[in-house]
Every structure is written in C-alpha cells, then in structure tokens.
Design a protein around this motif. Structure first.
Motif, PDB file in Angstrom:
ATOM      1  N   SER A 141       2.621  -9.800   4.996  1.00 47.56           N
ATOM      2  CA  SER A 141       1.738  -8.637   4.961  1.00 47.56           C
ATOM      3  C   SER A 141       1.022  -8.581   3.624  1.00 47.56           C
ATOM      4  O   SER A 141       1.519  -9.105   2.615  1.00 47.56           O
ATOM      5  CB  SER A 141       2.526  -7.347   5.203  1.00 47.56           C
ATOM      6  OG  SER A 141       3.593  -7.238   4.288  1.00 47.56           O
ATOM      7  N   ALA A 185      -1.923  -5.893   1.343  1.00 45.69           N
ATOM      8  CA  ALA A 185      -2.778  -4.709   1.253  1.00 45.69           C
ATOM      9  C   ALA A 185      -3.626  -4.787  -0.006  1.00 45.69           C
ATOM     10  O   ALA A 185      -3.112  -5.102  -1.083  1.00 45.69           O
ATOM     11  CB  ALA A 185      -1.931  -3.442   1.235  1.00 45.69           C
ATOM     12  N   THR A 204      -6.035  -2.230  -2.102  1.00 44.11           N
ATOM     13  CA  THR A 204      -6.356  -0.809  -2.203  1.00 44.11           C
ATOM     14  C   THR A 204      -7.122  -0.549  -3.485  1.00 44.11           C
ATOM     15  O   THR A 204      -6.642  -0.862  -4.575  1.00 44.11           O
ATOM     16  CB  THR A 204      -5.076   0.047  -2.187  1.00 44.11           C
ATOM     17  OG1 THR A 204      -4.265  -0.316  -1.072  1.00 44.11           O
ATOM     18  CG2 THR A 204      -5.415   1.529  -2.114  1.00 44.11           C
ATOM     19  N   GLY A 207       0.784  -1.223   0.000  1.00 40.75           N
ATOM     20  CA  GLY A 207       0.000   0.000   0.000  1.00 40.75           C
ATOM     21  C   GLY A 207       0.816   1.273   0.000  1.00 40.75           C
ATOM     22  O   GLY A 207       0.256   2.357   0.149  1.00 40.75           O
ATOM     23  N   GLU A 245      -5.803  -3.895   4.987  1.00 36.79           N
ATOM     24  CA  GLU A 245      -4.384  -4.189   5.225  1.00 36.79           C
ATOM     25  C   GLU A 245      -4.263  -5.225   6.336  1.00 36.79           C
ATOM     26  O   GLU A 245      -4.955  -5.143   7.358  1.00 36.79           O
ATOM     27  CB  GLU A 245      -3.627  -2.916   5.621  1.00 36.79           C
ATOM     28  CG  GLU A 245      -3.606  -1.872   4.525  1.00 36.79           C
ATOM     29  CD  GLU A 245      -3.214  -0.497   5.004  1.00 36.79           C
ATOM     30  OE1 GLU A 245      -2.878   0.350   4.148  1.00 36.79           O
ATOM     31  OE2 GLU A 245      -3.244  -0.253   6.232  1.00 36.79           O
ATOM     32  N   ARG A 294      -1.678   4.530   0.656  1.00 37.56           N
ATOM     33  CA  ARG A 294      -3.100   4.208   0.489  1.00 37.56           C
ATOM     34  C   ARG A 294      -3.715   4.901  -0.724  1.00 37.56           C
ATOM     35  O   ARG A 294      -4.889   5.264  -0.714  1.00 37.56           O
ATOM     36  CB  ARG A 294      -3.877   4.540   1.767  1.00 37.56           C
ATOM     37  CG  ARG A 294      -3.566   3.607   2.927  1.00 37.56           C
ATOM     38  CD  ARG A 294      -4.366   3.932   4.168  1.00 37.56           C
ATOM     39  NE  ARG A 294      -4.195   2.898   5.200  1.00 37.56           N
ATOM     40  CZ  ARG A 294      -4.709   2.956   6.420  1.00 37.56           C
ATOM     41  NH1 ARG A 294      -5.456   4.002   6.767  1.00 37.56           N
ATOM     42  NH2 ARG A 294      -4.512   1.971   7.275  1.00 37.56           N
ATOM     43  N   ARG A 296      -0.028   5.261   8.704  1.00 37.00           N
ATOM     44  CA  ARG A 296      -0.933   5.268   7.560  1.00 37.00           C
ATOM     45  C   ARG A 296      -2.202   6.060   7.875  1.00 37.00           C
ATOM     46  O   ARG A 296      -2.730   5.988   8.974  1.00 37.00           O
ATOM     47  CB  ARG A 296      -1.297   3.839   7.166  1.00 37.00           C
ATOM     48  CG  ARG A 296      -0.086   3.016   6.716  1.00 37.00           C
ATOM     49  CD  ARG A 296      -0.474   1.570   6.477  1.00 37.00           C
ATOM     50  NE  ARG A 296       0.672   0.748   6.124  1.00 37.00           N
ATOM     51  CZ  ARG A 296       0.897   0.233   4.917  1.00 37.00           C
ATOM     52  NH1 ARG A 296       0.054   0.473   3.947  1.00 37.00           N
ATOM     53  NH2 ARG A 296       1.957  -0.514   4.691  1.00 37.00           N
TER      54      ARG A 296
END
Length: 754
Positions: free
Chosen positions: A617, A619, A621, A114, A601, A131, A180
């Motif tokens: 991890s 993300a 978006t 992200g 996320e 983001r 974030r």
C-alpha cells in the motif's frame, strides 16, 4: 482547546496556564485493465514527484490471504462487499492483529498509509488523523469512533481526555473497519476526516464454542509483559438465543527508564483489563435483538514520553529515558452498555440502537520544568475527567432494488466535567495549590439523515444524501471554587453526500464521491488580561469548521481474482479551522484560515498462489494551509503530523511443517518526515521536524493438533524513532515531549479454539 484558567486539551494541557503560574464482456475487461494500468502509472508518477524514499506506513495486520477474499463491511450502514463500496474502506482482521503482536491503537491503524495516531503518552491517550485532517493538539475529534453501531466519546473538545480515540483491546473483535474521508451524512459530528469502527463478534446460538490463549512479550531494555484472553459462546436456547462472554488481561512490562527525583526502571509499565458480555435473541428470521456490556480499564504507572531537545532532535537524558521530578501515572476507565433491535419487514429493515457510556480518566503531569523547581520538591498538574453519554438511533433501510433508500433519526446527550489542579509539593512534603479549575459542560444533538440510491442499470448506481443536525451546548468554569463563567448556545449543521459508481465489469468499478463534514462550534469564556479584567473584542463563541471532500477511485479484482487493486485520488477543502487563539492571558478557540489536503492512495493485494501472498500500500498526501491562520501559520505551511508519502509491503507464506499447518510473514513499513506544529513566530503550536523511519516486523506460527503456537518480532532492527512529538511546552522554555517507537519486541503466544 484551551479553556479559562487551565487547558482541557490532553496534549500537555498546561502551556498557557503554567505560563500564568509562572458486469463480463471482453470490452469491459479490456477497459478494466486499461484503467488499472493508467491509474497505477499515475500513482507511480505522484510518488516520484513526492520524492524518493516513501514515507511509509503499513498495516501490521496485512494478511493478503485474508484480505483478497470478499469482505463485507457494515460501516456504510449497509451490508455490502468492500469492492462495491464507493469510497476507500479498509478492514483489518483480529486474527492478523493477534499474530502480528499488535497491542494498541497505534499498532492497529497508526501505521496505515495516510493515517496518524497522535499520542499523548500511551494507550488510550491519542487521536486518529486521516488524510491530514488535523492541526495538531487533541481538540475536538476529526475521526468518528464506533463500537458496532454505538458512537464513542465526546463530540466536543470541552472534556479533555474524553476526546481521545477509543483504544480498545483485542477483546473478542471480529475485525476493525477504517473509512477514509468525511462520513458526516451517516455519522454526524466529528467524522469529518473518516471513521474507525470496532466490529465485535455476535453470540452464536448454533452451538458451544470458545477460545483461550496466553502470550508473553518483552521489549529490548524492557520488562516482561504477558497477555491472557478467553471467550466462551454458550447457546441459551439452540438456534434462538446465546450468551457470549469474553475477558482480557494484559500487563505491559514497560521499556522507559526515569532519572531524577522520581527515578526508576520500566516506568511506563501497567495493565489493561477488559470484559464483554453479550446476549443475542434471534427468535425468528425477521427479529433479532442483542444486549452488550463492555468494560475496559487502562492503568499505567507512567507515560510513553521522553524529553528531547527541539533544536537538535536529540534526547536530553539518554536513550529511552525520562527526567521526572514526580511520576506521571494515569488511568482510563470505559464502560459501554448498548442494546440493538433489528426487524426485517420485507420492504425495509428497521434498526433501533440505544446506548449509555461512562468515561473516567485521571492523569498526572510533571510541571516542574515550567513552574520552576526552586524551593519546591516538584510542581504538578492533575486532571480528573468524566463523561456520561447516552444515545439513541432509529434507522430504516430499504430492500435491494432499482431505488434504494435509508432514513434515520439520531439523538445524543453528553454531560462532561473536568477538574484540574496546578500545585506544588514543598520541601516539608506539604502541598500548595496555585490554581484549581472545574469545567462542567453539556452537549445535546438531534439529527435526521438519509440517502437515496438509483440503480438505472446493472452498471450504474447514483446516491445522494443529507443530514440536518441541531445541537445545544452549555459550558462553564469554576476557578478556585468560585463559579466565574457559564454560557450556552445553539447551532445547526448540514452535511451532504453524492456518489456515482460505474461497474466496468463484474469484478471492477470506478466511482466519484463528494461529501462534507463538520465539527460543532461552541461558547468561549471571557478573555482576561494580566489584571483579571475582561479583554474587549474577544470572541464569545466559535463556529463549526467544515470541509468538502472530492474523491475518484477504482477497485478491481484482476488476474482471475488473484490481484485486488484499489486506487483513490482525493481533494479536501477545509474552511474556518478551529484553533487556539490568545487574548490577554487567556487562550480561546477561534476560527481562521483555510486548508487543503490532496493526495493519492493505492492498495495492492496479490495472491501469487495458494500458499504465497503479498500486500502493498502507498499514500501520497499534500496537506497545507491555503489561507493564513494567525494562530497557526501562513498560507502554504504543511499541516502537522502527516507524512507526504507513506508505503508498506507485507508478505505471507503458508506451508507444512512436519505435517502441520504453518505460516510465516514479514513486513516493512516506512514513515517519512512529518512536521509537529507550524514554523511561525505567532503560532500556538511550535514547530519541530519529526524524522522519518523504517521498521521491519516478522511473524511465524504453526497449528499443532488444534493448538496455535506463534512468535513475532516487532521493530526487528531495533530502530530508534519518534512516532510523534508534542511541542506545546517548548514556547515556554520546556522540553519537547516526544513519543518514541517501541524498541525491538519479541513475543510468543499459544491459543486453543474449541
């Protein structure tokens, strides 16, 4: 942003102008596990809907054995464990960065899910996008950059390269923090997408210590590079005062070649040098003072840019190759002096911060493809940017209790200038100017801010906050030595914050956060037509653009604290987007359209046992326009430079090697397809589809009697990929300027601490 005759944006800043030139109960534990299961299922479903093959990005610093420990963050203006902060916060240890071979901002955070670092040619020339909050082009920043408690860089887009994010070398850093979502209440202008904070090491009055190291590295098809760094910590008065001095030198061997009149090998080589001196005075348990001076110089013989065909996506001149009529060297010099005083009064803590910084940048662009090379050796655009910024802040933070509060005052004053010269070298080696432009500007802001937290019980915590800022600006242009425009203005902005946090038990919590952010507006120059006459109806000013973010999240230490889980779902609503708008032959800044970025996320850090740990991890978006923005695109168009899905996985194993402590690590990161620009005939940022890619990294090291010996490989499979692309020149017949991912790079390091 474009201004007057020449564009002060440092993302190929010539588009229009070159055209002109041409807490612990069983019930709570069960609830915690239930929430974890439900949120993980939601994450999996969202990823599946977004498509297979996650657009991934991983932190090169992913060191699970470090990150599963309790980490204290400071970017929230309070010292608190990361799992108690009601927003998504990431910390990256400097030790892990060094072991991974990270060398620039793109390595530090650009591969986090992200997060995108929009580069304009190499270290020091990029902006951070979090983001999906960005429309492309290096205009006013959307992410705040701090060194400890000092804001870096310009708050406006008038000063060109000074809006780039600070690309700080690993100069005695303790860690890097990434927040974030908008941080406008505590950090003000420009922190609408998030915050990046470099946290340096304090001098230690308890004893003498230090560290020194050397490293060598080489990319495939590149020249040998090397790094030397050293730090020494010396008590001036035991337990009371200390001096800490750090120095850093790096030579980047370069990996691009050039063909054409300015042909050469390794044309993007160069050096980064830095030094920090810090003095700490700690005379009592209540009073603490620190004075710090940081200097860093980046010098490169050329940019990390290769020309591509925007239609086929293929390189125009061969693998890792530029075509140059003239070299494109650049230099960036940064100096920051800061002083802090902290006094514990019992009922509250007082912090006073003052700083002064100077920024100077010189860049050169080969403009021959646009101006035309007939009868010329080359055409070029040179930029000389300067910024001086001073700031002061006073902050009171209450002690812990049922009611907690924070109140502060912030003042900053910026003086900037940019000089641009569009010229040609003739066959007899003499030079002819097409146009020169000077662009002086000032920006001054005063703000008051604060928040209050109510803790009605051990489980619940509620925070509300606000910031009220007023700024005054002045901007002008000088064309060919003649002052032709100057305009000023005043503006006020308010930002707000509200969070609710509920502790399910002592190791897990859920939260809701609503926050707003903004970028300052400012004056526009008069719009001119082909004959130099003023175009009526053009906007004389542009407004601040604003956004609201709504976030719900879950954090937990599970499985006897072996598994740390973070999950956040967010929805960002962005209004009055700042964007370049053409009037006559002048491009101004206007406000139009709306955008939304929503996503999910997930971060998992699992310590399998004392020796083996895994860090993953992801993300998702979805950032797009929700209202037509004529200079960008139509409603529904994706915002640029943001992959829909990004994910990573890293593993580390600690073991004994012939009785010595050793470690090995590996990581896989994938970045998915992104759009550079907008697919619209009227857009000011033309479209190009940037393909996704997958990279593999590995590290290995051993501690031999206090000597730490390490090796790393970045981009193990030598994947050819593009980390980004600048389309500003394609509308004028120029090539796509793309930033290739560094080819396979192998390095060795030796360091010793004492």
């Amino acid at each position: 942003m474009y201004r007057s005759v020449l564009q002060p944006s440092n993302t190929v800043p010539v588009a229009n102008d070159l055209a002109l030139a041409q807490r612990g109960l069983p019930r709570r534990k069960a609830l915690s596990l239930a929430v974890a299961s439900l949120l993980s299922l939601a994450c999996a479903q969202a990823a599946a809907q977004a498509g297979q093959g996650a657009d991934a990005a991983s932190s090169p610093a992913a060191d699970a054995s470090d990150r599963t420990e309790v980490v204290t963050v400071t970017a929230t203006r309070r010292r608190e464990p990361i799992r108690d902060v009601p927003l998504r916060v990431e910390t990256i240890s400097t030790e892990a960065l060094e072991r991974s071979g990270a060398a620039s901002l793109t390595d530090y955070v650009g591969s986090l899910p992200g997060v995108h670092v929009e580069s304009d040619g190499g270290p020091g020339r990029g902006q951070v996008n979090i983001r999906g909050v960005g429309v492309g082009g290096l205009s006013a920043p959307t992410v705040g950059i701090y060194i400890d408690d000092v804001a870096f860089g310009s708050s406006t887009g008038f000063v060109g390269e000074a809006v780039s994010s600070l690309d700080l070398s690993l100069l005695d850093l303790h860690h890097v923090e990434l927040l974030r979502g908008p941080q406008g209440t505590l950090y003000g202008a420009g922190a609408m997408g998030g915050l990046l904070k470099y946290v340096t090491n304090d001098p230690d009055p308890s004893g003498l210590s230090g560290k020194a190291g050397v490293a060598v590295r080489q990319s495939r098809k590149g020249a040998l590079g090397h790094t030397e760094h050293a730090v020494i910590n010396a008590p001036l008065s035991e337990g009371v005062a200390a001096l800490r001095v750090a120095a850093f030198n790096e030579h980047d061997g370069g990996f691009l070649r050039a063909v054409g009149p300015a042909a050469g090998k390794h044309v993007n080589d160069g050096d980064t040098r830095g030094m920090r001196l810090s003095v700490l005075l700690d005379p009592s348990s209540k009073l603490r003072m620190r004075l710090t001076a940081t200097q860093q110089d980046i010098e490169r013989d050329g940019t990390v840019i290769a020309q591509y065909d925007a239609r086929t996506g293929q390189p125009l001149h061969g693998d890792l190759t530029q075509f140059l009529y003239r070299p494109e060297p650049y230099s960036i010099r940064t100096g920051v002096l800061s002083g802090t005083v902290e006094y514990e009064m019992g009922w509250a803590r007082l912090n006073v911060i003052a700083s002064s910084q100077r920024f100077k940048a010189k860049t050169a662009l080969d403009a021959t493809d646009i101006v035309g090379g007939e009868g010329l050796n080359f055409a070029g655009l040179d930029n000389d940017t300067k910024l001086r910024k001073r700031s002061a802040e006073v902050r009171l933070t209450s002690s812990r209790g049922p009611i907690e509060w924070l109140a502060g005052y912030y003042h900053t004053k910026e003086t900037g200038s940019r000089y641009q010269r569009l010229f040609a070298q003739l066959p007899d080696n003499s030079e002819m100017d097409f146009v020169t432009s000077g662009q002086p500007s000032t920006f001054q802001e005063n703000a008051v801010y604060g928040d209050i937290t109510w803790n009605p019980s051990a489980e619940w915590s509620v925070t509300v906050g606000a910031r009220n800022a007023r700024n005054r600006q002045l901007y002008g242009t000088v064309t060919n030595g003649v002052k032709d425009f100057e305009s000023g203005g005043k503006e006020g902005s308010k930002t707000y914050l509200a969070t609710v946090r509920y502790s399910i038990d002592k190791t897990s919590s859920v939260y809701f956060r609503a926050a707003s952010g903004y970028r300052p507006g400012g004056p526009n120059p008069p719009a001119l037509d082909q004959d130099g006459s003023v175009v009526p109806g053009a906007p004389l000013t542009f407004d601040a653009d604003e956004l609201w973010s709504y976030e719900v999240g879950y954090k937990a230490d599970l499985m006897d604290r072996r598994l740390f889980l973070e999950l956040a779902l967010f929805d960002i609503r962005w209004d009055k987007l700042q964007q370049p708008v053409a009037f006559g032959v002048t491009t101004l800044t206007g406000n139009a359209g709306k955008a939304e970025s929503k996503g999910l996320e997930l971060a998992l850090r699992y310590k399998v046992n004392d020796d083996f740990s895994v860090d993953g991890s992801l993300a998702w978006t979805d950032a797009k326009l929700t209202e037509d923005a004529p200079a960008l695109g139509q409603s529904g168009a994706r915002l640029p430079n943001t992959a829909k899905v990004s994910a990573s996985i890293n593993a580390r194993y600690d073991f004994d090697l012939a009785g010595k402590r050793a470690w090995a690590g590996a990581g896989v990161r994938r970045v998915g397809q992104r759009n550079a620009g907008f697919d619209s005939p009227q857009t000011s940022i033309p479209y190009f589809s940037v393909p996704g890619y997958t990279l593999v990294d590995a590290q290995l090291g051993v501690d031999v009697d206090g000597w730490e010996v390490g090796a790393f490989v970045r981009n193990l499979t030598d994947k050819r990929a593009l980390s980004g692309a600048d389309t500003a020149l394609t509308a004028f017949g120029g090539p796509l300027r793309a930033t290739p991912v560094q080819p396979r790079t192998v390095g060795l390091s030796v360091a010793r601490a004492f």
